[in-house]
Design an enzyme around this catalytic site. Structure first.
Site, PDB file in Angstrom:
ATOM      1  N   ASN A   9       0.870  -1.179   0.000  1.00 12.37           N
ATOM      2  CA  ASN A   9       0.000   0.000   0.000  1.00 12.37           C
ATOM      3  C   ASN A   9       0.906   1.227   0.000  1.00 12.37           C
ATOM      4  O   ASN A   9       1.505   1.560   1.012  1.00 12.37           O
ATOM      5  CB  ASN A   9      -0.887  -0.017   1.258  1.00 12.37           C
ATOM      6  CG  ASN A   9      -1.649   1.276   1.452  1.00 12.37           C
ATOM      7  OD1 ASN A   9      -1.789   2.065   0.517  1.00 12.37           O
ATOM      8  ND2 ASN A   9      -2.150   1.501   2.651  1.00 12.37           N
ATOM      9  N   TRP A  10       0.977   1.864  -1.147  1.00 12.53           N
ATOM     10  CA  TRP A  10       1.905   2.995  -1.277  1.00 12.53           C
ATOM     11  C   TRP A  10       1.353   4.282  -0.663  1.00 12.53           C
ATOM     12  O   TRP A  10       2.056   5.301  -0.641  1.00 12.53           O
ATOM     13  CB  TRP A  10       2.248   3.228  -2.752  1.00 12.53           C
ATOM     14  CG  TRP A  10       3.248   2.247  -3.292  1.00 12.53           C
ATOM     15  CD1 TRP A  10       3.937   1.302  -2.575  1.00 12.53           C
ATOM     16  CD2 TRP A  10       3.673   2.115  -4.653  1.00 12.53           C
ATOM     17  NE1 TRP A  10       4.765   0.605  -3.418  1.00 12.53           N
ATOM     18  CE2 TRP A  10       4.625   1.078  -4.697  1.00 12.53           C
ATOM     19  CE3 TRP A  10       3.346   2.772  -5.842  1.00 12.53           C
ATOM     20  CZ2 TRP A  10       5.250   0.688  -5.882  1.00 12.53           C
ATOM     21  CZ3 TRP A  10       3.959   2.394  -7.016  1.00 12.53           C
ATOM     22  CH2 TRP A  10       4.905   1.356  -7.031  1.00 12.53           C
ATOM     23  N   LYS A  11       0.112   4.284  -0.249  1.00  9.64           N
ATOM     24  CA  LYS A  11      -0.507   5.491   0.322  1.00  9.64           C
ATOM     25  C   LYS A  11      -0.278   6.680  -0.628  1.00  9.64           C
ATOM     26  O   LYS A  11      -0.260   6.489  -1.836  1.00  9.64           O
ATOM     27  CB  LYS A  11       0.037   5.763   1.726  1.00  9.64           C
ATOM     28  CG  LYS A  11       0.010   4.515   2.598  1.00  9.64           C
ATOM     29  CD  LYS A  11       0.298   4.799   4.032  1.00  9.64           C
ATOM     30  CE  LYS A  11       0.372   3.484   4.787  1.00  9.64           C
ATOM     31  NZ  LYS A  11       0.343   3.649   6.217  1.00  9.64           N
ATOM     32  N   HIS A  95      -9.499   1.235   5.024  1.00 12.07           N
ATOM     33  CA  HIS A  95      -8.186   1.367   5.671  1.00 12.07           C
ATOM     34  C   HIS A  95      -8.333   2.299   6.883  1.00 12.07           C
ATOM     35  O   HIS A  95      -9.096   3.263   6.838  1.00 12.07           O
ATOM     36  CB  HIS A  95      -7.164   1.923   4.669  1.00 12.07           C
ATOM     37  CG  HIS A  95      -5.765   1.873   5.186  1.00 12.07           C
ATOM     38  ND1 HIS A  95      -5.273   2.794   6.074  1.00 12.07           N
ATOM     39  CD2 HIS A  95      -4.762   0.992   4.963  1.00 12.07           C
ATOM     40  CE1 HIS A  95      -4.018   2.484   6.378  1.00 12.07           C
ATOM     41  NE2 HIS A  95      -3.683   1.390   5.715  1.00 12.07           N
ATOM     42  N   GLU A  97      -6.624   4.641   7.942  1.00 10.98           N
ATOM     43  CA  GLU A  97      -6.380   6.066   7.671  1.00 10.98           C
ATOM     44  C   GLU A  97      -7.624   6.705   7.048  1.00 10.98           C
ATOM     45  O   GLU A  97      -7.889   7.891   7.254  1.00 10.98           O
ATOM     46  CB  GLU A  97      -5.139   6.224   6.769  1.00 10.98           C
ATOM     47  CG  GLU A  97      -3.874   5.946   7.569  1.00 10.98           C
ATOM     48  CD  GLU A  97      -2.677   5.513   6.755  1.00 10.98           C
ATOM     49  OE1 GLU A  97      -2.695   5.644   5.519  1.00 10.98           O
ATOM     50  OE2 GLU A  97      -1.714   5.003   7.368  1.00 10.98           O
ATOM     51  N   GLU A 167      -5.296  -4.982  10.703  1.00 17.57           N
ATOM     52  CA  GLU A 167      -4.241  -3.983  10.891  1.00 17.57           C
ATOM     53  C   GLU A 167      -4.466  -3.244  12.204  1.00 17.57           C
ATOM     54  O   GLU A 167      -5.251  -2.285  12.249  1.00 17.57           O
ATOM     55  CB  GLU A 167      -4.272  -2.972   9.738  1.00 17.57           C
ATOM     56  CG  GLU A 167      -4.023  -3.586   8.386  1.00 17.57           C
ATOM     57  CD  GLU A 167      -3.477  -2.548   7.418  1.00 17.57           C
ATOM     58  OE1 GLU A 167      -2.351  -2.741   6.951  1.00 17.57           O
ATOM     59  OE2 GLU A 167      -4.151  -1.537   7.179  1.00 17.57           O
ATOM     60  N   GLY A 173       2.706   2.045  10.689  1.00 23.22           N
ATOM     61  CA  GLY A 173       3.681   3.118  10.524  1.00 23.22           C
ATOM     62  C   GLY A 173       4.397   3.511  11.798  1.00 23.22           C
ATOM     63  O   GLY A 173       5.053   4.546  11.847  1.00 23.22           O
ATOM     64  N   SER A 212       3.518  -2.367  10.355  1.00 27.40           N
ATOM     65  CA  SER A 212       4.986  -2.430  10.474  1.00 27.40           C
ATOM     66  C   SER A 212       5.564  -3.803  10.107  1.00 27.40           C
ATOM     67  O   SER A 212       6.466  -4.303  10.782  1.00 27.40           O
ATOM     68  CB  SER A 212       5.439  -1.998  11.873  1.00 27.40           C
ATOM     69  OG  SER A 212       5.053  -0.650  12.099  1.00 27.40           O
ATOM     70  N   GLY A 233       2.816  -1.080   4.274  1.00 24.72           N
ATOM     71  CA  GLY A 233       2.969   0.322   3.897  1.00 24.72           C
ATOM     72  C   GLY A 233       4.434   0.654   3.653  1.00 24.72           C
ATOM     73  O   GLY A 233       4.978   0.423   2.577  1.00 24.72           O
ATOM     74  N   GLY A 234       5.110   1.132   4.703  1.00 20.95           N
ATOM     75  CA  GLY A 234       6.492   1.617   4.600  1.00 20.95           C
ATOM     76  C   GLY A 234       7.448   0.699   3.850  1.00 20.95           C
ATOM     77  O   GLY A 234       8.171   1.143   2.958  1.00 20.95           O
TER      78      GLY A 234
HETATM   79  C1  PEP Z   1      -0.586   0.071   5.910  1.00 21.66           C
HETATM   80  O1  PEP Z   1      -0.476   1.122   5.329  1.00 21.66           O
HETATM   81  O2  PEP Z   1      -1.597  -0.617   5.702  1.00 21.66           O
HETATM   82  C2  PEP Z   1       0.484  -0.352   6.820  1.00 21.66           C
HETATM   83  C3  PEP Z   1       0.347  -1.480   7.471  1.00 21.66           C
HETATM   84  O3  PEP Z   1       1.583   0.481   6.951  1.00 21.66           O
HETATM   85  P1  PEP Z   1       3.010   0.101   7.627  1.00 21.66           P
HETATM   86  O4  PEP Z   1       3.440  -1.210   7.024  1.00 21.66           O
HETATM   87  O5  PEP Z   1       3.904   1.225   7.258  1.00 21.66           O
HETATM   88  O6  PEP Z   1       2.775  -0.036   9.087  1.00 21.66           O
END
Ligand code: PEP
Length: 251
Positions: A9-11, A95, A97, A167, A173, A212, A233-234
């Protein structure tokens, strides 16, 4: 047999040129991967360029959200029908966010899930508790509500097609990952509650862990019986780390 899924997930990151250049490298690096599905979810404006670059490869493209109507006066929105046309086979829905910053609620998640399925796009439905909810010992109550209220009124076939992502909000993050045991406990709970809604689908539904996920914790997470992949994400923003996650390697 469920095929695991590793989703990036590049956000709100990467330009069109950066997105295309990333998937060009990724395509070569994962061309030998057969036992896991690979998915990249760029921003809306990069979806089609990414799709054109990966067409014919083993990389799937997804979006990060959608609107449930097909077309019309909904300024700023993008429909499932349009996402399909642009090359999406998956879409993230609900999500944290979007729930936190854009007012997404279970009822709208359900509308989006149905619109995606109607257009032959697999929704990845995100659920997860906040730190406060975990500290107040309401994790299971929160997850049960999200599962039941985001996912009612589906056929057994639709119910087995979609993907659920657990999640924990406190792990997204933050560098704080749920332990494999904490994650497994919630994944097993989700599968059990899902079986109360869709008995035939629960064994087949894929449940991803997100929060993470990194190359050094993926192996232990993936060993858990109810973890069927990752939503990342990251660590999906760099080719090298994402490839390690796809290949579950620490080195
Ligand atoms: C996400 O954006 O769904 C996520 C889990 O981010 P990260 O891996 O950066 O925690």
């Amino acid at each position: 047999m469920k095929k695991p899924l590793m989703a990036g997930n590049w956000k709100m990151n990467k330009t069109i040129a950066e997105s295309v250049s990333f998937v060009r490298m990724l395509k070569t690096a994962v061309s030998d991967v057969k036992d896991i599905e690979v998915l990249i979810c760029p921003t809306f404006i990069c979806v089609n360029a990414v799709y054109n670059e990966v067409k014919g490869s083993n990389i799937n493209v997804g979006a990060q959200d959608l609107f449930w109507e097909e077309k019309g006066s909904f300024t700023g929105e993008v429909s499932a029908f349009m996402l399909k046309d642009a090359g999406c086979s998956y879409v993230l829905v609900g999500h944290s966010e979007r729930r936190q910053h854009f007012g997404e609620v279970d009822k709208t998640v359900n509308k989006k899930v149905k619109a995606a399925l109607l257009n032959d796009i697999v929704p990845i439905v995100c659920v997860g508790e906040t730190l406060r909810e975990r500290e107040e010992n309401t994790t299971f109550k929160v997850i049960e509500k999200q599962v039941k209220e985001s996912l009612p009124d589906l056929s057994q076939e639709e119910a087995s097609k979609l993907v659920i992502a657990y999640e924990p909000v406190w792990a997204i993050g933050t560098g704080k990952t749920a332990t494999p045991q904490q994650a497994q406990e919630v994944h097993a709970f989700i599968r059990e509650r899902y079986s109360q809604l869709y008995k035939d689908a629960a064994d087949n539904v894929r449940i991803l862990y997100g929060g993470s996920v990194k190359p050094d914790n993926i192996s232990e997470l993936m060993k858990q019986p109810d973890i069927d992949g990752g939503l990342v994400g990251g660590a999906s923003l760099e080719v090298e780390s994402f490839v390690k996650l796809v290949k579950h390697s620490k080195n």
